[in-house]
Design a protein around this motif. Structure first.
Motif, mmCIF file in Angstrom:
data_model
loop_
_atom_site.group_PDB
_atom_site.id
_atom_site.type_symbol
_atom_site.label_atom_id
_atom_site.label_comp_id
_atom_site.label_asym_id
_atom_site.label_seq_id
_atom_site.Cartn_x
_atom_site.Cartn_y
_atom_site.Cartn_z
ATOM 1 N N THR A 4 -19.726 -1.403 -10.342
ATOM 2 C CA THR A 4 -18.570 -2.159 -9.868
ATOM 3 C C THR A 4 -18.068 -1.504 -8.588
ATOM 4 O OG1 THR A 4 -16.829 -0.852 -10.956
ATOM 5 C CG2 THR A 4 -17.901 -2.590 -12.273
ATOM 6 N N LYS A 5 -17.097 -2.122 -7.971
ATOM 7 C CA LYS A 5 -16.531 -1.537 -6.755
ATOM 8 C C LYS A 5 -15.793 -0.238 -7.050
ATOM 9 C CE LYS A 5 -12.354 -4.421 -6.779
ATOM 10 N NZ LYS A 5 -11.632 -5.429 -5.988
ATOM 11 N N TYR A 6 -15.514 0.015 -8.319
ATOM 12 C CA TYR A 6 -14.831 1.240 -8.717
ATOM 13 C C TYR A 6 -15.798 2.369 -9.080
ATOM 14 C CZ TYR A 6 -11.100 -2.158 -9.034
ATOM 15 O OH TYR A 6 -10.207 -3.170 -8.757
ATOM 16 N N SER A 7 -17.092 2.093 -9.050
ATOM 17 C CA SER A 7 -18.094 3.109 -9.365
ATOM 18 C C SER A 7 -18.098 4.188 -8.290
ATOM 19 C CB SER A 7 -19.484 2.484 -9.442
ATOM 20 O OG SER A 7 -19.551 1.522 -10.458
ATOM 21 N N LEU A 8 -18.231 5.428 -8.725
ATOM 22 C CA LEU A 8 -18.333 6.524 -7.774
ATOM 23 C C LEU A 8 -19.742 6.549 -7.185
ATOM 24 C CD1 LEU A 8 -16.558 9.383 -9.751
ATOM 25 C CD2 LEU A 8 -15.607 7.991 -7.911
ATOM 26 N N ILE A 9 -19.831 6.758 -5.885
ATOM 27 C CA ILE A 9 -21.128 6.796 -5.222
ATOM 28 C C ILE A 9 -22.009 7.860 -5.863
ATOM 29 C CG2 ILE A 9 -22.337 7.272 -3.050
ATOM 30 C CD1 ILE A 9 -19.823 6.205 -1.618
ATOM 31 N N GLY A 10 -21.445 9.026 -6.108
ATOM 32 C CA GLY A 10 -22.208 10.109 -6.708
ATOM 33 C C GLY A 10 -22.770 9.745 -8.070
ATOM 34 N N ALA A 11 -21.985 9.041 -8.881
ATOM 35 C CA ALA A 11 -22.435 8.639 -10.217
ATOM 36 C C ALA A 11 -23.559 7.613 -10.127
ATOM 37 C CB ALA A 11 -21.265 8.072 -11.016
ATOM 38 N N VAL A 12 -23.434 6.683 -9.185
ATOM 39 C CA VAL A 12 -24.480 5.673 -8.992
ATOM 40 C C VAL A 12 -25.783 6.357 -8.600
ATOM 41 C CG1 VAL A 12 -25.230 3.713 -7.586
ATOM 42 C CG2 VAL A 12 -22.870 3.820 -8.399
ATOM 43 N N LEU A 13 -25.700 7.281 -7.648
ATOM 44 C CA LEU A 13 -26.902 7.959 -7.174
ATOM 45 C C LEU A 13 -27.498 8.885 -8.232
ATOM 46 C CD1 LEU A 13 -25.820 8.734 -3.524
ATOM 47 C CD2 LEU A 13 -27.524 7.071 -4.285
ATOM 48 N N GLN A 14 -26.647 9.458 -9.054
ATOM 49 C CA GLN A 14 -27.150 10.317 -10.123
ATOM 50 C C GLN A 14 -27.939 9.487 -11.145
ATOM 51 O OE1 GLN A 14 -24.160 12.529 -12.261
ATOM 52 N NE2 GLN A 14 -25.670 13.847 -13.222
ATOM 53 N N HIS A 34 -20.313 15.151 1.085
ATOM 54 C CA HIS A 34 -19.636 15.741 -0.073
ATOM 55 C C HIS A 34 -18.589 14.806 -0.676
ATOM 56 C CE1 HIS A 34 -16.783 16.683 3.148
ATOM 57 N NE2 HIS A 34 -15.877 16.814 2.214
ATOM 58 N N MET A 35 -18.096 13.867 0.110
ATOM 59 C CA MET A 35 -17.091 12.922 -0.391
ATOM 60 C C MET A 35 -17.693 11.908 -1.370
ATOM 61 S SD MET A 35 -14.138 13.705 0.646
ATOM 62 C CE MET A 35 -13.256 12.235 0.183
ATOM 63 N N SER A 36 -18.995 11.725 -1.314
ATOM 64 C CA SER A 36 -19.622 10.711 -2.162
ATOM 65 C C SER A 36 -19.458 11.020 -3.646
ATOM 66 C CB SER A 36 -21.106 10.556 -1.824
ATOM 67 O OG SER A 36 -21.831 11.705 -2.206
ATOM 68 N N LEU A 37 -19.215 12.267 -3.981
ATOM 69 C CA LEU A 37 -19.035 12.627 -5.387
ATOM 70 C C LEU A 37 -17.735 12.066 -5.954
ATOM 71 C CD1 LEU A 37 -20.209 16.349 -5.229
ATOM 72 C CD2 LEU A 37 -21.514 14.356 -5.992
ATOM 73 N N LYS A 38 -16.726 11.907 -5.095
ATOM 74 C CA LYS A 38 -15.402 11.472 -5.551
ATOM 75 C C LYS A 38 -14.966 10.130 -4.980
ATOM 76 C CE LYS A 38 -13.892 16.243 -5.947
ATOM 77 N NZ LYS A 38 -12.970 17.257 -5.480
ATOM 78 N N GLU A 39 -15.804 9.523 -4.167
ATOM 79 C CA GLU A 39 -15.436 8.288 -3.479
ATOM 80 C C GLU A 39 -16.050 7.080 -4.185
ATOM 81 O OE1 GLU A 39 -14.753 7.424 1.133
ATOM 82 O OE2 GLU A 39 -16.817 7.940 0.644
ATOM 83 N N THR A 40 -15.245 6.040 -4.360
ATOM 84 C CA THR A 40 -15.762 4.817 -4.980
ATOM 85 C C THR A 40 -16.506 3.996 -3.927
ATOM 86 O OG1 THR A 40 -13.798 3.485 -4.471
ATOM 87 C CG2 THR A 40 -13.792 4.715 -6.577
ATOM 88 N N LEU A 41 -17.292 3.062 -4.411
ATOM 89 C CA LEU A 41 -17.976 2.147 -3.493
ATOM 90 C C LEU A 41 -16.954 1.402 -2.642
ATOM 91 C CD1 LEU A 41 -20.703 0.698 -5.882
ATOM 92 C CD2 LEU A 41 -21.062 2.299 -3.995
ATOM 93 N N GLU A 42 -15.862 0.986 -3.254
ATOM 94 C CA GLU A 42 -14.827 0.253 -2.531
ATOM 95 C C GLU A 42 -14.235 1.098 -1.405
ATOM 96 O OE1 GLU A 42 -11.225 -2.625 -3.750
ATOM 97 O OE2 GLU A 42 -11.087 -0.613 -4.622
ATOM 98 N N GLN A 43 -13.922 2.352 -1.687
ATOM 99 C CA GLN A 43 -13.346 3.228 -0.659
ATOM 100 C C GLN A 43 -14.316 3.435 0.497
ATOM 101 O OE1 GLN A 43 -12.626 6.424 -3.430
ATOM 102 N NE2 GLN A 43 -10.407 6.112 -3.356
#
Length: 65
Positions: A4-14, A34-43
């Motif tokens: 979803t747009k709320y998914s964290l980039i880092g979680a998706v890639l993991q 480094h921001m991808s770990l805490k940033e959502t797709l939407e952000q």
């Protein structure tokens, strides 16, 4: 994993390392940021001026066929 747009980039890639291809095709080269770990797709999409719904759709097709 449901993307979803709320998914964290880092979680998706993991969960789906190959999703990096979709992100880069959309102009998001933040996979090593480094921001991808805490940033959502939407952000990230807001920062890069990318349509988040288009990205979520592309990721869903990539992951779920």
């Amino acid at each position: 994993m449901v993307i979803t747009k709320y998914s964290l980039i880092g979680a998706v890639l993991q969960s789906y390392p190959s999703a990096e291809v979709c992100l880069k095709e959309m102009g998001m080269h933040c996979t090593s940021c480094h921001m991808s770990l805490k940033e959502t797709l939407e952000q990230a999409c807001m920062v890069h001026g990318i349509d988040v719904e288009e990205l979520v759709s592309k990721l869903d097709k990539h992951i779920n066929g």
